[in-house]
Design an enzyme around this catalytic site. Structure first.
Site, PDB file in Angstrom:
ATOM      1  N   TYR A 100     115.498  -1.778 -49.275  1.00  0.00           N
ATOM      2  CA  TYR A 100     115.151  -2.365 -50.573  1.00  0.00           C
ATOM      3  C   TYR A 100     115.233  -1.283 -51.635  1.00  0.00           C
ATOM      4  O   TYR A 100     114.684  -0.197 -51.454  1.00  0.00           O
ATOM      5  CB  TYR A 100     113.725  -2.931 -50.557  1.00  0.00           C
ATOM      6  CG  TYR A 100     113.733  -4.441 -50.525  1.00  0.00           C
ATOM      7  CD1 TYR A 100     114.305  -5.145 -51.581  1.00  0.00           C
ATOM      8  CD2 TYR A 100     113.188  -5.148 -49.466  1.00  0.00           C
ATOM      9  CE1 TYR A 100     114.351  -6.525 -51.554  1.00  0.00           C
ATOM     10  CE2 TYR A 100     113.224  -6.525 -49.433  1.00  0.00           C
ATOM     11  CZ  TYR A 100     113.818  -7.212 -50.496  1.00  0.00           C
ATOM     12  OH  TYR A 100     113.877  -8.580 -50.476  1.00  0.00           O
TER      13      TYR A 100
ATOM     14  N   GLU B 119     114.894  -2.174 -55.242  1.00  0.00           N
ATOM     15  CA  GLU B 119     114.683  -2.849 -56.536  1.00  0.00           C
ATOM     16  C   GLU B 119     114.462  -1.824 -57.624  1.00  0.00           C
ATOM     17  O   GLU B 119     113.743  -0.840 -57.439  1.00  0.00           O
ATOM     18  CB  GLU B 119     113.482  -3.794 -56.446  1.00  0.00           C
ATOM     19  CG  GLU B 119     113.842  -5.109 -55.807  1.00  0.00           C
ATOM     20  CD  GLU B 119     112.658  -6.068 -55.731  1.00  0.00           C
ATOM     21  OE1 GLU B 119     111.578  -5.755 -56.269  1.00  0.00           O
ATOM     22  OE2 GLU B 119     112.823  -7.119 -55.096  1.00  0.00           O
TER      23      GLU B 119
ATOM     24  N   ASP C 176     135.132 -11.882 -69.979  1.00  0.00           N
ATOM     25  CA  ASP C 176     134.948 -12.046 -68.531  1.00  0.00           C
ATOM     26  C   ASP C 176     136.299 -11.730 -67.891  1.00  0.00           C
ATOM     27  O   ASP C 176     137.198 -12.572 -67.875  1.00  0.00           O
ATOM     28  CB  ASP C 176     134.513 -13.477 -68.216  1.00  0.00           C
ATOM     29  CG  ASP C 176     134.321 -13.703 -66.722  1.00  0.00           C
ATOM     30  OD1 ASP C 176     134.827 -12.884 -65.921  1.00  0.00           O
ATOM     31  OD2 ASP C 176     133.688 -14.704 -66.345  1.00  0.00           O
TER      32      ASP C 176
ATOM     33  N   THR D  57     134.097  -9.772 -61.665  1.00  0.00           N
ATOM     34  CA  THR D  57     133.861  -9.664 -60.229  1.00  0.00           C
ATOM     35  C   THR D  57     134.532  -8.366 -59.796  1.00  0.00           C
ATOM     36  O   THR D  57     135.285  -7.753 -60.558  1.00  0.00           O
ATOM     37  CB  THR D  57     134.504 -10.833 -59.455  1.00  0.00           C
ATOM     38  OG1 THR D  57     135.885 -10.895 -59.823  1.00  0.00           O
ATOM     39  CG2 THR D  57     133.840 -12.146 -59.754  1.00  0.00           C
TER      40      THR D  57
ATOM     41  N   LYS E  64     138.593  -9.342 -56.778  1.00  0.00           N
ATOM     42  CA  LYS E  64     139.859 -10.050 -56.987  1.00  0.00           C
ATOM     43  C   LYS E  64     140.968  -8.997 -57.110  1.00  0.00           C
ATOM     44  O   LYS E  64     141.232  -8.274 -56.151  1.00  0.00           O
ATOM     45  CB  LYS E  64     139.737 -10.970 -58.203  1.00  0.00           C
ATOM     46  CG  LYS E  64     138.675 -12.058 -57.989  1.00  0.00           C
ATOM     47  CD  LYS E  64     138.630 -13.055 -59.114  1.00  0.00           C
ATOM     48  CE  LYS E  64     137.667 -14.181 -58.811  1.00  0.00           C
ATOM     49  NZ  LYS E  64     136.408 -14.099 -59.527  1.00  0.00           N
TER      50      LYS E  64
ATOM     51  N   ARG F 137     133.057  -8.264 -52.329  1.00  0.00           N
ATOM     52  CA  ARG F 137     132.645  -9.435 -53.099  1.00  0.00           C
ATOM     53  C   ARG F 137     131.412  -9.070 -53.932  1.00  0.00           C
ATOM     54  O   ARG F 137     130.380  -8.675 -53.405  1.00  0.00           O
ATOM     55  CB  ARG F 137     132.291 -10.523 -52.088  1.00  0.00           C
ATOM     56  CG  ARG F 137     132.102 -11.913 -52.596  1.00  0.00           C
ATOM     57  CD  ARG F 137     132.350 -12.886 -51.457  1.00  0.00           C
ATOM     58  NE  ARG F 137     133.769 -12.890 -51.196  1.00  0.00           N
ATOM     59  CZ  ARG F 137     134.664 -13.575 -51.918  1.00  0.00           C
ATOM     60  NH1 ARG F 137     134.281 -14.328 -52.923  1.00  0.00           N
ATOM     61  NH2 ARG F 137     135.940 -13.511 -51.627  1.00  0.00           N
TER      62      ARG F 137
HETATM   63  N1  DSN Z   1     136.219 -19.097 -57.796  1.00  0.00           N
HETATM   64  C1  DSN Z   1     136.917 -18.064 -58.514  1.00  0.00           C
HETATM   65  C2  DSN Z   1     138.387 -18.297 -58.571  1.00  0.00           C
HETATM   66  O1  DSN Z   1     138.940 -18.677 -57.562  1.00  0.00           O
HETATM   67  O2  DSN Z   1     138.997 -18.054 -59.590  1.00  0.00           O
HETATM   68  C3  DSN Z   1     136.361 -17.851 -59.869  1.00  0.00           C
HETATM   69  O3  DSN Z   1     135.101 -17.319 -59.703  1.00  0.00           O
END
Ligand code: DSN
Length: 432
Positions: free
Chosen positions: A61, A63, A212, A238, A241, A247
């Protein structure tokens, strides 16, 4: 299996302890190794990123933030999180980074809690035009607790900018609605985002600009898509990607006051204990993205996407906006055949070992579970090393499978393509 050899011993351990789960993980590793991944939001991480997640860091933990934790024993966690933050800042040219969001949606949740009061208005692109759930979908926190106004694309077929963002209409909508935030950055938009134009609109209507960059973060890091900074006040993303990390999520800003609000909104506002094993993997991924080879990777992702879009066009498909500038394309299947749906295409392609997702296209008359399109992306196949000729072959396979499906003959053709796909995959093992 050749890929993830270190995983083999780990897998044995899991199998011994829990054969049911161990076997399923093994089956998934085989699925990934033998299929072509065209989901635009997915990628194949390196062994170092993968294994940083499977460490003792998960036991802890932590925090709070480095130097200000609510638990003892955080010495190494402080060092890891500090490195992750510093690398993220270097990668994106920002001064403050919060590396704790568990996901992109939670990064957006913290961002909105930091910058908005419940009931406040923000502007974004609607989900059906390429936006995201957390950009104001009715049943998402962003639509329940805040008030989204959506700016449009060009919907007029005759317009030179058909299906691209209508910046003039966006300006008009924002001047009318006076949002506190203008949100740009999308999940299914194949063109470059003009952050400077959005900043000018934000300045004119007294809003903050939030980018974003979940989908394009790796391209921004590689320097092959314009950076949201210095235009955006805040960027969320994120990490899994195009950025090819674990993730998770990340929030960046150059404004110290906003950074303080964001930190508080994320913890304790939205989350409890950070996933320190994932933060370590983020640090490793950011280190990889800082390397010169990542620049080459980003450029190849875009080159492969352009090749795939051109190949599909040559087979009679239409990519929205006429093509792509980034890692993804939205394929309007009706150009090939009015009866072809995204749902059928996704299912037939998966049977042939080509994995993608059905996706609504702008102004899609079909519902989200059916759709008239598929979204295809090249981050994962580029990681494996596929080049121009291979990508053209993928385009030809897609056409073969869909054409057979339309004739009611999907089974025989998908089985043949499945074998050819597996043979190509064997030439391009996943990262070790
Ligand atoms: N679910 C994602 C995507 O496939 O673009 C976006 O968060």
């Amino acid at each position: 299996m050749a890929n993830h050899t270190a995983t083999a011993s780990v897998l044995e351990l899991i199998r011994k302890a829990d054969p049911e789960i161990g076997n399923l993980i093994d089956a998934e590793a085989k699925r990934q190794a033998t299929t072509i991944e065209l989901i635009a939001s997915e990628n194949h991480v390196s062994g170092a990123v993968m294994h940083a997640m499977g460490t003792c860091l998960t036991n802890k933990y932590a925090e709070g933030y480095p130097g200000a934790r609510y638990y003892g024993g955080c010495l190494h966690h402080d060092a890891i999180e500090t490195i992750a933050r510093e690398r993220a800042c270097r990668l994106f040219g920002a001064t403050f980074a919060n590396v704790q969001p568990h996901s992109g949606a939670q990064a957006n949740q913290a961002m909105m809690m930091a910058l908005l009061e419940p009931g406040d208005t923000f502007a974004s692109l609607v989900l059906k035009d390429g936006g995201h759930l957390s950009h104001g979908m009715k049943i998402n926190f962003s639509g329940r607790f805040f008030k989204p106004v959506h700016y449009p694309l060009h919907y007029d077929k005759g317009h030179a900018e058909f299906e691209r963002i209508d910046y003039d209409a966006a300006r008009k909508a924002c001047l009318e609605a006076k949002p506190k935030i203008i949100l740009c950055g999308y999940s299914a938009y194949p063109r470059v985002i003009d952050f400077a134009k959005f900043r000018a609109i934000a300045d004119e209507c007294g809003a903050l600009l939030v980018a974003d960059i979940a989908h394009i973060a790796g391209l921004v890091a590689a320097g092959v898509h314009p950076s949201p900074f210095p235009h955006a006040h805040v960027a969320t993303t994120t990490t899994h990607k195009t950025l090819r990390g674990p993730r998770g999520g990340l929030i960046l800003t150059n404004n110290e006051d906003l950074a303080k609000k964001i930190d508080k909104a994320l913890f304790p506002g939205a989350q409890g204990g950070p996933l320190m094993h994932v933060i370590a993997a983020k640090a490793v991924a950011f280190g990889e993205a800082l390397s010169p080879s990542f620049k080459a990777y980003g450029a190849k992702v875009i080159a492969n996407a352009k090749t795939l879009a051109a190949s599909l066009a040559s087979h009679g498909y239409r990519c929205t906006t006429g093509g792509t500038d980034n890692h993804l394309m939205l394929v309007d299947l009706r150009a090939k055949d009015a009866n072809l749906t995204g749902a059928d295409a996704e299912a037939w392609l998966e049977a042939a070992g080509i994995v993608c997702n059905k996706n609504g296209i702008p102004d899609d008359p079909r519902p989200p579970r059916v759709t008239s399109g598929v979204r295809l992306g090249t981050p994962a196949i580029t990681t494996r090393g596929l080049g121009e000729a291979d990508v053209k072959q993928v385009g030809a396979w897609i056409d073969r499978v869909l054409s057979a499906g339309l004739k009611g003959d999907a089974e025989r053709e998908t089985a043949a393509v499945r074998g050819e796909v597996a043979a190509l995959c064997a030439k391009f093992p996943l990262p070790a």
